[in-house]
Design a protein around this motif. Structure first.
Motif, PDB file in Angstrom:
ATOM      1  N   PRO A   6       0.792  -1.242   0.000  1.00 19.94           N
ATOM      2  CA  PRO A   6       0.000   0.000   0.000  1.00 19.94           C
ATOM      3  C   PRO A   6       0.823   1.291   0.000  1.00 19.94           C
ATOM      4  O   PRO A   6       1.833   1.390   0.710  1.00 19.94           O
ATOM      5  CB  PRO A   6      -0.811  -0.088   1.302  1.00 19.94           C
ATOM      6  CG  PRO A   6      -0.887  -1.544   1.605  1.00 19.94           C
ATOM      7  CD  PRO A   6       0.439  -2.094   1.145  1.00 19.94           C
ATOM      8  N   GLN A   7       0.357   2.223  -0.799  1.00 17.56           N
ATOM      9  CA  GLN A   7       0.885   3.592  -0.689  1.00 17.56           C
ATOM     10  C   GLN A   7      -0.213   4.401  -0.010  1.00 17.56           C
ATOM     11  O   GLN A   7      -0.366   4.293   1.192  1.00 17.56           O
ATOM     12  CB  GLN A   7       1.304   4.109  -2.055  1.00 17.56           C
ATOM     13  CG  GLN A   7       2.522   3.316  -2.563  1.00 17.56           C
ATOM     14  CD  GLN A   7       3.264   3.956  -3.704  1.00 17.56           C
ATOM     15  OE1 GLN A   7       3.369   5.178  -3.808  1.00 17.56           O
ATOM     16  NE2 GLN A   7       3.804   3.140  -4.574  1.00 17.56           N
ATOM     17  N   CYS A   8      -1.014   5.161  -0.753  1.00 17.51           N
ATOM     18  CA  CYS A   8      -2.112   5.821  -0.046  1.00 17.51           C
ATOM     19  C   CYS A   8      -3.091   4.779   0.475  1.00 17.51           C
ATOM     20  O   CYS A   8      -3.738   4.973   1.488  1.00 17.51           O
ATOM     21  CB  CYS A   8      -2.814   6.843  -0.932  1.00 17.51           C
ATOM     22  SG  CYS A   8      -4.081   6.176  -2.031  1.00 17.51           S
ATOM     23  N   GLY A   9      -3.197   3.655  -0.221  1.00 20.27           N
ATOM     24  CA  GLY A   9      -4.011   2.547   0.257  1.00 20.27           C
ATOM     25  C   GLY A   9      -5.442   2.527  -0.232  1.00 20.27           C
ATOM     26  O   GLY A   9      -6.156   1.543  -0.033  1.00 20.27           O
ATOM     27  N   TYR A  10      -5.865   3.595  -0.875  1.00 10.47           N
ATOM     28  CA  TYR A  10      -7.286   3.725  -1.204  1.00 10.47           C
ATOM     29  C   TYR A  10      -7.774   2.673  -2.194  1.00 10.47           C
ATOM     30  O   TYR A  10      -8.893   2.202  -2.111  1.00 10.47           O
ATOM     31  CB  TYR A  10      -7.563   5.130  -1.749  1.00 10.47           C
ATOM     32  CG  TYR A  10      -9.028   5.484  -1.794  1.00 10.47           C
ATOM     33  CD1 TYR A  10      -9.684   5.925  -0.652  1.00 10.47           C
ATOM     34  CD2 TYR A  10      -9.760   5.389  -2.961  1.00 10.47           C
ATOM     35  CE1 TYR A  10     -11.028   6.255  -0.673  1.00 10.47           C
ATOM     36  CE2 TYR A  10     -11.103   5.720  -3.005  1.00 10.47           C
ATOM     37  CZ  TYR A  10     -11.732   6.154  -1.855  1.00 10.47           C
ATOM     38  OH  TYR A  10     -13.065   6.489  -1.884  1.00 10.47           O
ATOM     39  N   CYS A  11      -6.926   2.290  -3.140  1.00  8.22           N
ATOM     40  CA  CYS A  11      -7.354   1.322  -4.161  1.00  8.22           C
ATOM     41  C   CYS A  11      -7.213  -0.113  -3.687  1.00  8.22           C
ATOM     42  O   CYS A  11      -7.636  -1.038  -4.362  1.00  8.22           O
ATOM     43  CB  CYS A  11      -6.505   1.483  -5.420  1.00  8.22           C
ATOM     44  SG  CYS A  11      -4.810   0.870  -5.189  1.00  8.22           S
TER      45      CYS A  11
ATOM     46  N   ARG B  91      -3.690   4.927  -8.563  1.00  8.03           N
ATOM     47  CA  ARG B  91      -3.187   6.254  -8.919  1.00  8.03           C
ATOM     48  C   ARG B  91      -1.791   6.502  -8.333  1.00  8.03           C
ATOM     49  O   ARG B  91      -1.034   7.304  -8.838  1.00  8.03           O
ATOM     50  CB  ARG B  91      -4.197   7.308  -8.428  1.00  8.03           C
ATOM     51  CG  ARG B  91      -3.811   8.738  -8.591  1.00  8.03           C
ATOM     52  CD  ARG B  91      -3.729   9.151 -10.045  1.00  8.03           C
ATOM     53  NE  ARG B  91      -3.336  10.551 -10.177  1.00  8.03           N
ATOM     54  CZ  ARG B  91      -2.078  10.980 -10.160  1.00  8.03           C
ATOM     55  NH1 ARG B  91      -1.087  10.130 -10.031  1.00  8.03           N
ATOM     56  NH2 ARG B  91      -1.816  12.260 -10.298  1.00  8.03           N
ATOM     57  N   CYS B  92      -1.467   5.800  -7.255  1.00 10.55           N
ATOM     58  CA  CYS B  92      -0.134   5.957  -6.666  1.00 10.55           C
ATOM     59  C   CYS B  92       0.920   5.191  -7.466  1.00 10.55           C
ATOM     60  O   CYS B  92       2.101   5.344  -7.225  1.00 10.55           O
ATOM     61  CB  CYS B  92      -0.110   5.473  -5.223  1.00 10.55           C
ATOM     62  SG  CYS B  92      -1.180   6.412  -4.131  1.00 10.55           S
TER      63      CYS B  92
END
Ligand code: FES
Ligand code: FES
Lengths: 152, 712
Positions: A96-101, A134-135
């Protein structure tokens, strides 16, 4: 408005909503299951992916009235302790980066590996290609799906 | 050499113990004192304006660290605590991290932007960790009746070196909180780092992979209303009339209110609001210039010739240099507007009550959101609390406060708690775009192929100064002129990851490649030659570090086997942005007559790497981002309206398109200089130069996919 009875993560739920309400918003707004994300609302990004009788579907574009008796699984119900092989692989690879996806990515991968436990790398890529990050965490997503396929 | 830091005594508070008997150390990451004020205090700290961060050690040894900066995927929630834990010698498995509330009443920089958080807070965080460690050692020494100098620490334990006696931090926390604050603390030697520089997993992994409510959009509260705002569909228009009769009668709709240029549909659920929104009839009228991309194309070219230019830098005599040149090279480059399109659309919760305001949401700049809300509502900032949620991406979009203040304004009108939700279409049509820009570069070579003159003129739409006048090759060319022209438009723009340089770097690095080719020089050697010139005979101020740039160039050439490969075409690019240096080599192969981007090597000098896993993510993610937008990204306008409305026609890069990426970091021991953005700017140039190598064609415009080489 009508009452819809739903089987989600092995539990019975009821929601009093309009028939065209997408499953995504029933989960989020009415049932408090916010792990399933809204990204685009038009079946383009996969952030809203859940399982319907074990198949990955885009809940943003699935009206609640179409579900009938099908069993719904969301990220909250993928495993009891967050230890589904795909989840473990996601942690091990540190995806995960921002984790949203990521809930959508994990749900897509889990349904895919269930049907095809030993995929080729091309099969992994063509399946995961439907989910946007997107990240740009695609390299690790690919690595984690590959890793999970060795553990399933 | 170890570093000794003096904490400012005047900032100390009286030591007191936690009710639970632990140690709490408050510190301020945003004070002007670069060492960071440190104090031991009693909880709660949220109400204390002097501290915006703290660490606490509980009786069971759990170390809790408050991380104040918004987390949007740059991994700061992991890297900040790593720095503290390193100096504390904590057991990382016992470290917990909490997102701190906004507390910028006195201090700045509780924000995410500019790749600046780690550079800014590096010494302050280390100092806080080292201070806590010192207190724990004092407590152990007192308990044993030995001198503190005979004690050391390891992994959450204080050890008496002569006897081998051990006490855990948890056992010592209460006593440590009563020890005198040290005047000096010794920081670790780099070579003794155990955590910093290693790969540590994201502290939030478990919450993310199990779908916990972390993000702004996940915030729900009993009795909260939902709202969507219909904003003008075209820039340069305003509301003429609104007929909401039908919408108001729809199920679940509470109200439809108009304020400023917004029509807010308020209801009991997202879907009901979304449906009713389509039933609102709004007429718009002209309120400014109505622009289209076709006009912009003409405008940008025209302004390069006729626009009123602001000189950003001038060295030597360019006119003479170009008049006497043996060879002149010219090229123009253009990029379109881009949307930020983070995965999580804009949203904010606001509850304006008579006694105060509560804001909750994903923001890169919580301080700005609060200040702007206070101004808008005419209330003091102290009356506003702001809870920072995790951000589902930002890329600069969430530096703005518009989506927070509009929620507050709506809440104050309807006198109810409300979450305003943007759809992806709202995000994409809502402005704050990366500005469209066109550049003209000119270079003059003398008879011996030396670069003797260099001109850059940039025209941007709401771009401010669209050049970076002091960047390379400024300083390496005797005669140089950098100018910018700005066109003011109703189409709103904003900072987009690596502002300006996200496109300027591609144009500049392509042009440098073109000059090298014209001069018959190898692109790497050509750049090194310019840097050597900047070092031995600089012209004007040099605001980049020549040695650091040289080092990344050489290492990238070495790691990529520059110039030694068969079957692939390599392109080179190097860029300095924010405070870091990144060189990239892209490899392209021809597949069915079209260039395929196979691999990117990236060498980054961001100073000390904190978390190797997070750092690799930032570099790879930035390359994927930079490549994706260079290849496919485009927002175009027709009559003031964005033609792209969602991911179906705003193309983002997907897994099939990613190249292999190899990342390397320069280990030079300097303090961290930031990594959230610097790996993005060089990517477009490396790709374009490799494509030139493979096809002989220069790419002049983004998105690349519309260029001739990619057409069938
Ligand atoms: S939100 Fe359903 S596919 Fe994007
Ligand atoms: S991790 Fe941010 S969108 Fe995928």
């Amino acid at each position: 408005m009508a009452i819809f009875k739903l089987q989600i993560n092995g539990k019975a739920y009821e929601a009093d909503v309009a028939a065209d309400t997408p499953l995504l918003w029933v989960l989020r707004d009415h049932l408090g299951l916010t792990g399933t994300k809204y990204g685009c609302g038009i079946a383009q990004c996969g952030a809203c992916t859940v399982h319907l009788n074990g198949t990955a579907v885009r809940s943003c574009s699935l009206p609640v009235s179409a579900i009938k008796n099908a069993a719904v699984t969301t990220i909250e119900g993928l495993s009891e302790k967050g230890d589904h092989p795909v989840q473990l692989a996601w942690d091990e690879v540190d995806v995960p980066q921002c984790g949203y996806c990521q809930a959508g990515q994990i749900m897509t991968a889990a349904a895919f590996l269930k049907k095809n436990p030993h995929p080729t790398s091309e099969e992994i890529v063509s399946t995961m290609n439907g989910n946007i990050c997107r990240c740009g965490a695609y390299h690790r997503i690919r690595e984690a799906v590959t890793l999970a396929s060795t553990k399933i | 050499m170890s570093t000794t830091n003096t904490t400012s005594r005047r900032n100390f508070l009286k030591i007191s113990t936690l009710t639970s008997g632990g140690l709490i150390l408050g510190f301020n990451l945003f004070s002007s004192d670069t060492k960071g004020a440190v104090a031991v205090t009693s909880a709660p700290l949220e109400g204390n304006g002097a501290f915006n961060s703290y660490l606490s050690i509980a009786g069971d040894g759990t170390v809790t660290i408050f991380s104040p900066n918004p987390e949007l995927g740059q991994n700061i929630k992991t890297s900040f605590p790593m720095i503290v834990a390193e100096e504390l010698d904590a057991d990382w498995t016992k470290v917990k991290v909490e997102q701190a509330l906004l507390d910028t009443s006195k201090y700045d920089r509780q924000l995410t932007g500019g790749s600046g958080a780690v550079p800014h807070s590096w010494m302050r965080l280390r100092n806080a960790g080292a201070t806590a460690r010192n207190l724990l050692i004092q407590a152990a020494a007192a308990r044993w009746g030995v001198r503190p100098e005979t004690c050391t620490t390891d992994n959450g334990v204080v050890i008496h070196t002569t006897t081998g006696n051990k006490l855990t931090y948890g056992e010592l926390a209460a006593e440590a909180s009563k020890m005198a604050l040290p005047a000096d603390v010794k920081l670790k030697d780099r070579k003794d780092f155990k955590l910093i520089g290693t790969a540590v997993k994201n502290v939030e992994n478990n919450n993310i992979i199990t779908g916990k409510p972390l993000f702004g959009l996940d915030f729900y509260r009993e009795g909260m209303l939902f709202a969507m705002l219909q904003r003008p569909p075209a820039f340069g228009t305003k509301i003429k009339s609104v007929d909401a009769t039908a919408a108001k009668a729809m199920p679940g709709i509470i109200d439809v209110v108009t304020f400023k240029n917004n029509v807010a549909i308020v209801g009991k659920s997202t879907w009901e609001v979304n449906k009713a929104r389509k039933a609102v009839k709004i007429e718009y009228e002209k309120d400014g210039a109505i622009e289209s991309t076709a006009d912009h194309d003409k405008l940008l070219s025209g302004l390069l010739d006729t626009g009123k230019a602001t000189v950003q830098r001038k060295d030597g005599d360019v006119d003479a240099a170009f008049k006497n040149a043996a060879k002149v090279i010219k090229a123009e480059f253009q990029c379109p507007f881009l949307s930020h399109s983070p995965m999580e659309p804009m949203n904010f919760f606001a509850h304006v009550r008579p006694d105060g305001v509560e804001l909750v949401g994903p923001t890169q700049t919580p301080g700005r959101a609060r200040t702007d809300t206070a101004k808008l509502l005419g209330i003091p900032e102290e009356k506003i609390t702001l809870q920072i949620t995790r951000l589902g991406g930002g890329f600069g979009r969430r530096l703005k406060s518009d989506y927070a203040t509009e929620a507050a304004e709506l809440s104050s009108i309807i006198k109810a708690p409300v979450k305003v939700i943007w759809t992806k279409e709202d995000d994409m049509q809502g402005g704050s775009y990366r500005p469209a820009v066109r550049y003209r570069f000119e270079a003059a070579l003398d008879a011996s192929e030396n670069l003797v003159g260099y001109k850059l003129k940039g025209v941007g739409i709401n771009a401010g100064n669209c050049t970076r006048e002091d960047n390379f090759p400024s300083g390496a060319v005797d005669n140089l002129l950098i100018e910018s022209v700005e066109h003011i438009s109703p189409i709103t723009t904003g900072a987009w990851r690596a502002p300006i340089t996200n496109f300027l770097a591609f144009a500049e690095q392509s042009f440098i490649d073109e000059i090298a080719a014209a001069a018959g020089k190898d692109p790497v050697q050509f750049r090194l030659g310019l840097l050597a010139k900047a070092k031995s005979k600089p012209t004007g101020a040099i605001k980049y570090n020549i040695d650091r740039m040289e080092a990344v160039i050489k290492m990238a050439a070495e790691k990529s086997g520059w110039g030694t490969k068969k079957n692939v075409s390599q392109g080179f690019s190097v860029y300095f942005s924010h405070q870091s240096y990144v060189a990239q080599v892209c490899e392209v192969a021809m597949e069915s007559g079209k260039p395929a981007i196979k691999k990117v090597y990236a060498v980054s000098d961001c100073g000390q790497v904190i978390n190797l896993s997070g750092a690799r993510q930032q570099v790879i993610g930035a390359i994927v981002d930079g490549m994706g937008h260079a290849m496919f990204g485009k927002i175009s306008f027709k009559d003031g309206a964005s033609e792209q409305k969602n991911y179906n026609n705003y193309r983002l890069i997907r897994m099939k398109e990613i190249p292999e990426v190899e990342t390397y970091f320069v280990d030079n021991g300097i303090d961290p200089t930031g990594l959230g953005e610097p790996a993005l700017p060089p990517t477009g140039g490396a790709i374009a130069n490799a494509i030139f190598k493979a096809t002989g064609k220069r790419l002049r415009k983004q998105p690349f996919i519309e260029e001739e080489v990619f057409k069938a």
